[in-house]
Write a protein that holds these residues in place. Sequence first.
Motif, PDB file in Angstrom:
ATOM      1  N   LYS A  76      14.036  36.952  26.904  1.00  0.00           N
ATOM      2  CA  LYS A  76      14.971  37.310  27.982  1.00  0.00           C
ATOM      3  C   LYS A  76      14.239  37.337  29.329  1.00  0.00           C
ATOM      4  O   LYS A  76      14.751  36.837  30.327  1.00  0.00           O
ATOM      5  CB  LYS A  76      15.583  38.681  27.693  1.00  0.00           C
ATOM      6  CG  LYS A  76      16.628  39.111  28.679  1.00  0.00           C
ATOM      7  CD  LYS A  76      17.247  40.443  28.276  1.00  0.00           C
ATOM      8  CE  LYS A  76      18.291  40.880  29.266  1.00  0.00           C
ATOM      9  NZ  LYS A  76      18.889  42.174  28.899  1.00  0.00           N
ATOM     10  N   ILE A  77      13.038  37.903  29.349  1.00  0.00           N
ATOM     11  CA  ILE A  77      12.239  37.942  30.585  1.00  0.00           C
ATOM     12  C   ILE A  77      11.897  36.525  31.033  1.00  0.00           C
ATOM     13  O   ILE A  77      11.984  36.211  32.226  1.00  0.00           O
ATOM     14  CB  ILE A  77      10.968  38.793  30.385  1.00  0.00           C
ATOM     15  CG1 ILE A  77      11.336  40.261  30.208  1.00  0.00           C
ATOM     16  CG2 ILE A  77      10.008  38.626  31.558  1.00  0.00           C
ATOM     17  CD1 ILE A  77      10.192  41.146  29.756  1.00  0.00           C
ATOM     18  N   GLU A 119       8.380  45.555  33.369  1.00  0.00           N
ATOM     19  CA  GLU A 119       7.767  46.888  33.382  1.00  0.00           C
ATOM     20  C   GLU A 119       8.375  47.798  32.320  1.00  0.00           C
ATOM     21  O   GLU A 119       7.676  48.605  31.711  1.00  0.00           O
ATOM     22  CB  GLU A 119       7.881  47.489  34.775  1.00  0.00           C
ATOM     23  CG  GLU A 119       6.985  46.767  35.772  1.00  0.00           C
ATOM     24  CD  GLU A 119       7.311  47.071  37.218  1.00  0.00           C
ATOM     25  OE1 GLU A 119       8.253  47.855  37.481  1.00  0.00           O
ATOM     26  OE2 GLU A 119       6.630  46.512  38.094  1.00  0.00           O
ATOM     27  N   GLY A 120       9.671  47.654  32.080  1.00  0.00           N
ATOM     28  CA  GLY A 120      10.315  48.431  31.022  1.00  0.00           C
ATOM     29  C   GLY A 120       9.753  48.076  29.655  1.00  0.00           C
ATOM     30  O   GLY A 120       9.536  48.951  28.817  1.00  0.00           O
ATOM     31  N   ARG A 130       0.876  45.874  24.470  1.00  0.00           N
ATOM     32  CA  ARG A 130       1.008  45.871  25.928  1.00  0.00           C
ATOM     33  C   ARG A 130      -0.059  44.967  26.555  1.00  0.00           C
ATOM     34  O   ARG A 130       0.232  44.146  27.424  1.00  0.00           O
ATOM     35  CB  ARG A 130       0.873  47.279  26.483  1.00  0.00           C
ATOM     36  CG  ARG A 130       1.054  47.349  27.987  1.00  0.00           C
ATOM     37  CD  ARG A 130       0.906  48.741  28.556  1.00  0.00           C
ATOM     38  NE  ARG A 130       1.637  49.726  27.786  1.00  0.00           N
ATOM     39  CZ  ARG A 130       1.129  50.898  27.408  1.00  0.00           C
ATOM     40  NH1 ARG A 130      -0.101  51.235  27.747  1.00  0.00           N
ATOM     41  NH2 ARG A 130       1.853  51.746  26.705  1.00  0.00           N
ATOM     42  N   ALA A 131      -1.300  45.098  26.078  1.00  0.00           N
ATOM     43  CA  ALA A 131      -2.384  44.269  26.613  1.00  0.00           C
ATOM     44  C   ALA A 131      -2.139  42.791  26.324  1.00  0.00           C
ATOM     45  O   ALA A 131      -2.380  41.935  27.174  1.00  0.00           O
ATOM     46  CB  ALA A 131      -3.723  44.709  26.018  1.00  0.00           C
ATOM     47  N   SER A 132      -1.621  42.503  25.153  1.00  0.00           N
ATOM     48  CA  SER A 132      -1.337  41.112  24.790  1.00  0.00           C
ATOM     49  C   SER A 132      -0.230  40.521  25.660  1.00  0.00           C
ATOM     50  O   SER A 132      -0.330  39.381  26.120  1.00  0.00           O
ATOM     51  CB  SER A 132      -0.949  41.037  23.311  1.00  0.00           C
ATOM     52  OG  SER A 132      -0.676  39.722  22.941  1.00  0.00           O
ATOM     53  N   MET A 137       1.800  37.178  30.072  1.00  0.00           N
ATOM     54  CA  MET A 137       2.819  37.055  31.111  1.00  0.00           C
ATOM     55  C   MET A 137       2.378  37.556  32.475  1.00  0.00           C
ATOM     56  O   MET A 137       3.087  37.342  33.458  1.00  0.00           O
ATOM     57  CB  MET A 137       4.072  37.825  30.683  1.00  0.00           C
ATOM     58  CG  MET A 137       4.690  37.327  29.413  1.00  0.00           C
ATOM     59  SD  MET A 137       6.168  38.234  28.996  1.00  0.00           S
ATOM     60  CE  MET A 137       7.294  37.549  30.188  1.00  0.00           C
ATOM     61  N   GLY A 138       1.248  38.208  32.554  1.00  0.00           N
ATOM     62  CA  GLY A 138       0.827  38.835  33.805  1.00  0.00           C
ATOM     63  C   GLY A 138       0.697  37.861  34.967  1.00  0.00           C
ATOM     64  O   GLY A 138       1.130  38.159  36.087  1.00  0.00           O
ATOM     65  N   LEU A 139       0.124  36.688  34.721  1.00  0.00           N
ATOM     66  CA  LEU A 139      -0.054  35.714  35.800  1.00  0.00           C
ATOM     67  C   LEU A 139       1.285  35.190  36.310  1.00  0.00           C
ATOM     68  O   LEU A 139       1.453  34.955  37.504  1.00  0.00           O
ATOM     69  CB  LEU A 139      -0.936  34.558  35.332  1.00  0.00           C
ATOM     70  CG  LEU A 139      -2.406  34.898  35.157  1.00  0.00           C
ATOM     71  CD1 LEU A 139      -3.165  33.706  34.602  1.00  0.00           C
ATOM     72  CD2 LEU A 139      -3.007  35.356  36.466  1.00  0.00           C
TER      73      LEU A 139
END
Length: 153
Positions: A76-77, A119-120, A130-132, A137-139
């Motif tokens: 969805k994100i 963030e949710g 969370r780290a994975s 997706m962080g970049l």
Amino acid sequence: MLRRSSLSLSKLLHRHPVGRSPRPKSPIPVVTLATLSNPRSFHQFSRPTIADSATRFSIPNHSRQFSAETDREVDKINLKFAEAREEIESAMDSKETVYFNEEAECAREAVGEVLELYEGLLRRLPEGERASIQRAMGLKIEQLKAELAQLNE
């Protein structure tokens, strides 16, 4: 001169006849009629469809080891991310026109929705997952923020 060269070529071919050469082995796959008639092998040569374009921003399936619910959230994100980028692109195209403010507001809302979902998801996940997700997706999220900042300038 031309007659002499054709005669010498003819003599050369008679002395050294050309036989069949062995089939060359190529690392590039060869598409044959048999390959095209087999639907399984044809699949690898087919063109991408419109449905494939929605998944171009997704995380490859082999790297995911999350629950089904987390996978649905990530999908969805990713879909919202693609929509937000399209909104930003549309707003950038309408810069210095009367439609810019409206387009920019739509882009800001779309980016806000992506950030809220991301963030949710991070808040609900245990530390390892969370780290994975942040690595995967962080970049993209930072890219989205940077594009929005460029739009606001």
